[in-house]
Write a protein that holds these residues in place. Structure first.
Motif, PDB file in Angstrom:
ATOM      1  N   ARG A   1      -5.704   6.120  57.866  1.00  0.00           N
ATOM      2  CA  ARG A   1      -5.782   4.864  57.099  1.00  0.00           C
ATOM      3  C   ARG A   1      -6.879   4.909  56.043  1.00  0.00           C
ATOM      4  N   SER A   2      -8.008   5.492  56.372  1.00  0.00           N
ATOM      5  CA  SER A   2      -9.125   5.517  55.421  1.00  0.00           C
ATOM      6  C   SER A   2      -8.776   6.303  54.155  1.00  0.00           C
ATOM      7  N   ASN A   3      -7.903   7.291  54.262  1.00  0.00           N
ATOM      8  CA  ASN A   3      -7.493   8.073  53.093  1.00  0.00           C
ATOM      9  C   ASN A   3      -6.462   7.346  52.229  1.00  0.00           C
ATOM     10  N   LEU A   4      -5.946   6.222  52.720  1.00  0.00           N
ATOM     11  CA  LEU A   4      -4.940   5.471  51.969  1.00  0.00           C
ATOM     12  C   LEU A   4      -5.454   4.111  51.525  1.00  0.00           C
ATOM     13  N   THR A   5      -6.731   3.833  51.725  1.00  0.00           N
ATOM     14  CA  THR A   5      -7.300   2.549  51.323  1.00  0.00           C
ATOM     15  C   THR A   5      -7.100   2.314  49.827  1.00  0.00           C
ATOM     16  N   PHE A   6      -7.357   3.314  49.016  1.00  0.00           N
ATOM     17  CA  PHE A   6      -7.170   3.205  47.567  1.00  0.00           C
ATOM     18  C   PHE A   6      -5.709   2.905  47.245  1.00  0.00           C
ATOM     19  N   THR A   7      -4.814   3.615  47.884  1.00  0.00           N
ATOM     20  CA  THR A   7      -3.379   3.448  47.631  1.00  0.00           C
ATOM     21  C   THR A   7      -2.925   2.039  47.977  1.00  0.00           C
ATOM     22  N   VAL A   8      -3.273   1.563  49.151  1.00  0.00           N
ATOM     23  CA  VAL A   8      -2.874   0.214  49.569  1.00  0.00           C
ATOM     24  C   VAL A   8      -3.463  -0.820  48.615  1.00  0.00           C
ATOM     25  N   GLY A   9      -4.664  -0.586  48.144  1.00  0.00           N
ATOM     26  CA  GLY A   9      -5.289  -1.492  47.189  1.00  0.00           C
ATOM     27  C   GLY A   9      -4.587  -1.531  45.843  1.00  0.00           C
ATOM     28  N   ARG A  10      -3.868  -0.485  45.516  1.00  0.00           N
ATOM     29  CA  ARG A  10      -3.126  -0.423  44.252  1.00  0.00           C
ATOM     30  C   ARG A  10      -1.743  -1.076  44.348  1.00  0.00           C
ATOM     31  N   VAL A  11      -1.232  -1.286  45.541  1.00  0.00           N
ATOM     32  CA  VAL A  11       0.129  -1.812  45.728  1.00  0.00           C
ATOM     33  C   VAL A  11       0.339  -3.154  45.011  1.00  0.00           C
ATOM     34  N   PRO A  12      -0.581  -4.134  45.089  1.00  0.00           N
ATOM     35  CA  PRO A  12      -0.327  -5.400  44.384  1.00  0.00           C
ATOM     36  C   PRO A  12      -0.096  -5.221  42.884  1.00  0.00           C
ATOM     37  N   GLY A  13      -0.903  -4.417  42.233  1.00  0.00           N
ATOM     38  CA  GLY A  13      -0.734  -4.186  40.801  1.00  0.00           C
ATOM     39  C   GLY A  13       0.572  -3.480  40.475  1.00  0.00           C
ATOM     40  N   ILE A  14       0.946  -2.529  41.312  1.00  0.00           N
ATOM     41  CA  ILE A  14       2.210  -1.819  41.110  1.00  0.00           C
ATOM     42  C   ILE A  14       3.368  -2.802  41.238  1.00  0.00           C
ATOM     43  N   LEU A  15       3.353  -3.634  42.274  1.00  0.00           N
ATOM     44  CA  LEU A  15       4.447  -4.585  42.479  1.00  0.00           C
ATOM     45  C   LEU A  15       4.491  -5.636  41.371  1.00  0.00           C
ATOM     46  N   LEU A  16       3.324  -6.061  40.923  1.00  0.00           N
ATOM     47  CA  LEU A  16       3.269  -7.024  39.824  1.00  0.00           C
ATOM     48  C   LEU A  16       3.923  -6.430  38.578  1.00  0.00           C
ATOM     49  N   ASN A  17       3.534  -5.235  38.209  1.00  0.00           N
ATOM     50  CA  ASN A  17       4.022  -4.629  36.975  1.00  0.00           C
ATOM     51  C   ASN A  17       5.429  -4.054  37.066  1.00  0.00           C
ATOM     52  N   LYS A  18       5.777  -3.497  38.190  1.00  0.00           N
ATOM     53  CA  LYS A  18       7.087  -2.850  38.316  1.00  0.00           C
ATOM     54  C   LYS A  18       8.186  -3.790  38.798  1.00  0.00           C
ATOM     55  N   TYR A  19       7.797  -4.894  39.462  1.00  0.00           N
ATOM     56  CA  TYR A  19       8.824  -5.767  40.037  1.00  0.00           C
ATOM     57  C   TYR A  19       8.693  -7.226  39.592  1.00  0.00           C
ATOM     58  N   VAL A  20       7.569  -7.834  39.826  1.00  0.00           N
ATOM     59  CA  VAL A  20       7.426  -9.276  39.611  1.00  0.00           C
ATOM     60  C   VAL A  20       7.711  -9.655  38.161  1.00  0.00           C
ATOM     61  N   TYR A  21       7.091  -8.969  37.218  1.00  0.00           N
ATOM     62  CA  TYR A  21       7.325  -9.300  35.809  1.00  0.00           C
ATOM     63  C   TYR A  21       8.805  -9.150  35.434  1.00  0.00           C
ATOM     64  N   ARG A  22       9.510  -8.237  36.073  1.00  0.00           N
ATOM     65  CA  ARG A  22      10.922  -7.994  35.761  1.00  0.00           C
ATOM     66  C   ARG A  22      11.853  -9.024  36.391  1.00  0.00           C
ATOM     67  N   TYR A  23      11.533  -9.468  37.603  1.00  0.00           N
ATOM     68  CA  TYR A  23      12.496 -10.270  38.352  1.00  0.00           C
ATOM     69  C   TYR A  23      12.169 -11.742  38.490  1.00  0.00           C
ATOM     70  N   ALA A  24      10.961 -12.140  38.193  1.00  0.00           N
ATOM     71  CA  ALA A  24      10.634 -13.567  38.265  1.00  0.00           C
ATOM     72  C   ALA A  24      11.272 -14.261  37.063  1.00  0.00           C
TER      73      ALA A  24
ATOM     74  N   ALA B   1      10.348 -16.383  35.065  1.00  0.00           N
ATOM     75  CA  ALA B   1       9.176 -17.072  34.526  1.00  0.00           C
ATOM     76  C   ALA B   1       8.546 -16.192  33.456  1.00  0.00           C
ATOM     77  N   SER B   2       7.808 -16.826  32.582  1.00  0.00           N
ATOM     78  CA  SER B   2       7.080 -16.082  31.551  1.00  0.00           C
ATOM     79  C   SER B   2       5.930 -15.325  32.202  1.00  0.00           C
ATOM     80  N   HIS B   3       5.415 -14.359  31.474  1.00  0.00           N
ATOM     81  CA  HIS B   3       4.254 -13.620  31.973  1.00  0.00           C
ATOM     82  C   HIS B   3       3.070 -14.556  32.181  1.00  0.00           C
ATOM     83  N   ASP B   4       2.955 -15.584  31.338  1.00  0.00           N
ATOM     84  CA  ASP B   4       1.855 -16.543  31.494  1.00  0.00           C
ATOM     85  C   ASP B   4       1.929 -17.265  32.831  1.00  0.00           C
TER      86      ASP B   4
END
Length: 135
Positions: A54-77, A79-82
């Protein structure tokens, strides 16, 4: 067409230098996120945690929200980006994603809730935007 998880993982590992486990994990998560394959994101993360700790993946798990925001949420919500950015700033969306990332089935649930709430916020904003303005 969605590629099988195994194919995505093989490609992600193909040029890996064997050092940081984050590199191939993030590469694979980006493609899975693009298609909304949250159950597979969790499965992949769990496998990497089991293999590398788990300690070797702390950085990766911390990056997941940004990845999901940019790769999924902006595309499928719907709503405007604002609106998305406002929601993201008001809520603990990023932390909710981090908390759910390694829990089987939870990331899918959290992402559904986030999209639903963003869409409701956008709808609420559009139905109230005309109130109070002169005819």
């Amino acid at each position: 067409m969605m590629r099988p998880l195994q194919e995505i993982l093989i490609e992600a590992l193909e040029h890996w230098d064997g050092e940081s486990a984050s590199m191939p994990a993030i590469k694979a998560i980006q493609e899975l996120a693009f298609d909304g394959r949250f159950l597979e994101v969790t499965a992949l993360l769990r496998c990497f945690v089991e293999r590398f700790g788990r300690s070797n993946l702390t950085f990766t798990v911390g990056r997941v929200p940004g990845i999901l925001l940019n790769k999924y949420v902006y595309r499928y919500a719907d709503a405007s980006h604002d609106v998305v950015d406002e929601y993201w700033g008001e809520r603990e969306a990023g932390q909710a994603i981090i908390d759910a990332a390694l829990e089987e089935g939870q990331l899918d649930t959290v992402m559904g809730k986030i999209i639903r709430e963003i869409n409701e916020k956008a709808l609420s904003r559009s139905t109230t935007s005309g109130l109070g303005s002169p005819p």
